[in-house]
Design a protein around this motif. Structure first.
Motif, PDB file in Angstrom:
ATOM      1  N   GLN A 134       0.804  -1.214   0.000  1.00  0.00           N
ATOM      2  CA  GLN A 134       0.000   0.000   0.000  1.00  0.00           C
ATOM      3  C   GLN A 134       0.843   1.273   0.000  1.00  0.00           C
ATOM      4  N   HIS A 135       2.140   1.121   0.281  1.00  0.00           N
ATOM      5  CA  HIS A 135       3.017   2.303   0.261  1.00  0.00           C
ATOM      6  C   HIS A 135       4.464   1.845   0.191  1.00  0.00           C
ATOM      7  N   SER A 181       4.978   3.702 -10.356  1.00  0.00           N
ATOM      8  CA  SER A 181       3.754   4.285  -9.804  1.00  0.00           C
ATOM      9  C   SER A 181       2.734   4.536 -10.909  1.00  0.00           C
ATOM     10  N   ASN A 185       0.266   1.683 -10.502  1.00  0.00           N
ATOM     11  CA  ASN A 185      -0.516   2.358  -9.466  1.00  0.00           C
ATOM     12  C   ASN A 185       0.024   2.065  -8.062  1.00  0.00           C
ATOM     13  N   PRO A 187       1.585   3.351  -4.787  1.00  0.00           N
ATOM     14  CA  PRO A 187       1.860   4.585  -4.036  1.00  0.00           C
ATOM     15  C   PRO A 187       3.318   4.597  -3.556  1.00  0.00           C
ATOM     16  N   LYS A 251      -2.445   9.402  -2.589  1.00  0.00           N
ATOM     17  CA  LYS A 251      -3.735   8.824  -2.960  1.00  0.00           C
ATOM     18  C   LYS A 251      -3.735   8.335  -4.411  1.00  0.00           C
ATOM     19  N   ARG A 252      -4.374   7.209  -4.618  1.00  0.00           N
ATOM     20  CA  ARG A 252      -4.568   6.717  -5.980  1.00  0.00           C
ATOM     21  C   ARG A 252      -5.711   7.489  -6.638  1.00  0.00           C
ATOM     22  N   LYS A 253      -5.437   7.992  -7.855  1.00  0.00           N
ATOM     23  CA  LYS A 253      -6.453   8.737  -8.598  1.00  0.00           C
ATOM     24  C   LYS A 253      -6.403   8.316 -10.063  1.00  0.00           C
ATOM     25  N   THR A 254      -7.515   8.511 -10.741  1.00  0.00           N
ATOM     26  CA  THR A 254      -7.589   8.191 -12.167  1.00  0.00           C
ATOM     27  C   THR A 254      -7.721   9.479 -12.961  1.00  0.00           C
ATOM     28  N   PRO A 260      -4.109   5.647 -14.437  1.00  0.00           N
ATOM     29  CA  PRO A 260      -3.726   6.161 -13.117  1.00  0.00           C
ATOM     30  C   PRO A 260      -2.890   7.434 -13.205  1.00  0.00           C
ATOM     31  N   PRO A 263       0.538   7.878  -8.129  1.00  0.00           N
ATOM     32  CA  PRO A 263       0.497   8.226  -6.697  1.00  0.00           C
ATOM     33  C   PRO A 263       1.929   8.320  -6.171  1.00  0.00           C
TER      34      PRO A 263
END
Length: 354
Positions: A134-135, A181, A185, A187, A251-254, A260, A263
């Motif tokens: 997750q990071h 990233s 995707n 982070p 934060k993941r964004k599209t 993607p 992030p």
């Protein structure tokens, strides 16, 4: 949370593991290190033993040390498969600007191949619908600013002029992380550290090397005839900043194209207060006398040499930490004298206890 900390026998890595063990619960930490002999292995063993002692005081947490090499892809893949990490902190690297001039192979193996293996393992942690990493937090360096003349150094500045292979590998890490990233995707956050110092630090750093030489009655060399400034950052400030960053993944964004938006973040972690090297040496010698490491009548003047700038060095480092302050409400704050005093006290206990 299950977290991997590579370079866990190193200076910053070991202090981060200690902070996480003592301030977070429940947590499982896997510490990875090759424990190589780039510098005094006894200091690395001291750090590892300390972590084992601290871990025993926090039975609700789980600390596991694994010895291994980042450049061994099969080993790294197996480690990720066995532990399913939530967070990866990659601090394992071949450090040192000057060493990269004489031993470039070590930097390619650890800083490029090793980091690639970490990125690939993070990528495949999402296979088969797994939650995955997750990071990813990784160590960059103030060295990436190279020959930039604008100060303080901002993460918005272009950093296309490295003056050492070490700096080039760290800039490469940032580029590689950005690509992963974007593509997968993941982070990721890169941290540009500024001259980190403190107890049980790296013997190849100036404050440590100067102390060793002065005790032996040898001369210390002050480069660029003393016309250098360094943004000295105390180790406790660094690990507090890292801990905050760990919990603040981008934060993941599209994007509008349906792909993607990476992030991806970069932060400086520095004291934002560059000190002249001559002032730094003055404070260090005062603290060495105050602690009784050196006698009051020690003749420092005859043991100081002002010499030209070395290849790979830069005249000033100076961190702009505005982004770190905005996003995490934190700014390093330890004065240089306080930090050097703690280092000298540790040095006396570790080396001169007999």
């Amino acid at each position: 949370m299950t977290i991997l900390v590579t370079g866990s026998a190193g200076f910053i890595g070991s202090n981060l593991v200690e902070r996480l063990l003592t301030t977070e619960s429940p947590i499982r930490i896997v510490g990875l290190d090759s424990v190589n002999d780039y510098y005094d292995v006894s200091i690395k063993k001291y750090r590892l033993n300390r972590l084992q002692e601290i871990a025993a005081q926090y039975p609700e947490n789980n600390y596991i040390f694994v010895k291994g090499n980042l450049a061994n892809k099969m080993f790294i893949d197996r480690l990720f498969s066995d532990y399913c990490f939530d967070v990866v902190v990659n601090f394992a690297a071949q450090a040192g600007v000057r060493y990269s001039i004489t031993n470039p192979d070590a930097y390619i193996e650890s800083n490029l191949i090793g980091f690639y293996n970490i990125l690939e393992a993070c990528r495949h942690s999402y296979d088969n619908g797994q939650r995955g990493v997750q990071h990813l937090v990784y160590a960059s360096s103030s060295s990436v600013y190279g020959s930039n003349r604008k100060v303080p150094y901002s993460t918005d500045d272009k950093v296309d002029n490295p003056v050492s292979l070490y700096a080039a590998t760290k800039k490469s890490n940032e580029l590689m992380a950005h690509a992963y990233s974007k593509l997968y995707n993941i982070p990721s956050t890169g941290l540009r550290f500024f001259t980190v110092y403190g107890p049980a630090g790296r013997p190849d750093m100036a404050y440590f090397g100067f102390t060793n030489k002065l005790i032996k009655g040898e001369n210390i060399q002050i480069f660029n005839y003393g016309n250098c400034k360094r943004d000295f950052t105390y180790i406790d400030d660094v690990v507090e900043g890292v801990q905050r960053v760990i919990h603040g993944a981008p934060k993941r964004k599209t994007g509008e194209d349906g792909l993607p938006i990476p992030p991806y973040k970069i932060y400086n972690i520095g004291n934002s207060n560059p000190e002249n090297l001559l002032d730094f040496v003055q404070i260090l010698q005062e603290e060495l006398i105050c602690a009784g490491v050196l006698p009051v009548d020690y003749d420092f003047t005859t043991h100081k040499q002002l010499v030209p700038m070395q290849a790979g060095d830069v005249p000033v480092t100076y961190a702009d930490t505005f982004a770190l302050e905005c996003d995490f409400g934190f700014k390093p704050y330890t004065p240089l004298r306080d930090g050097l005093r703690k280092f000298v006290q540790w040095y006396k206990a570790f080396y001169l206890k007999k």
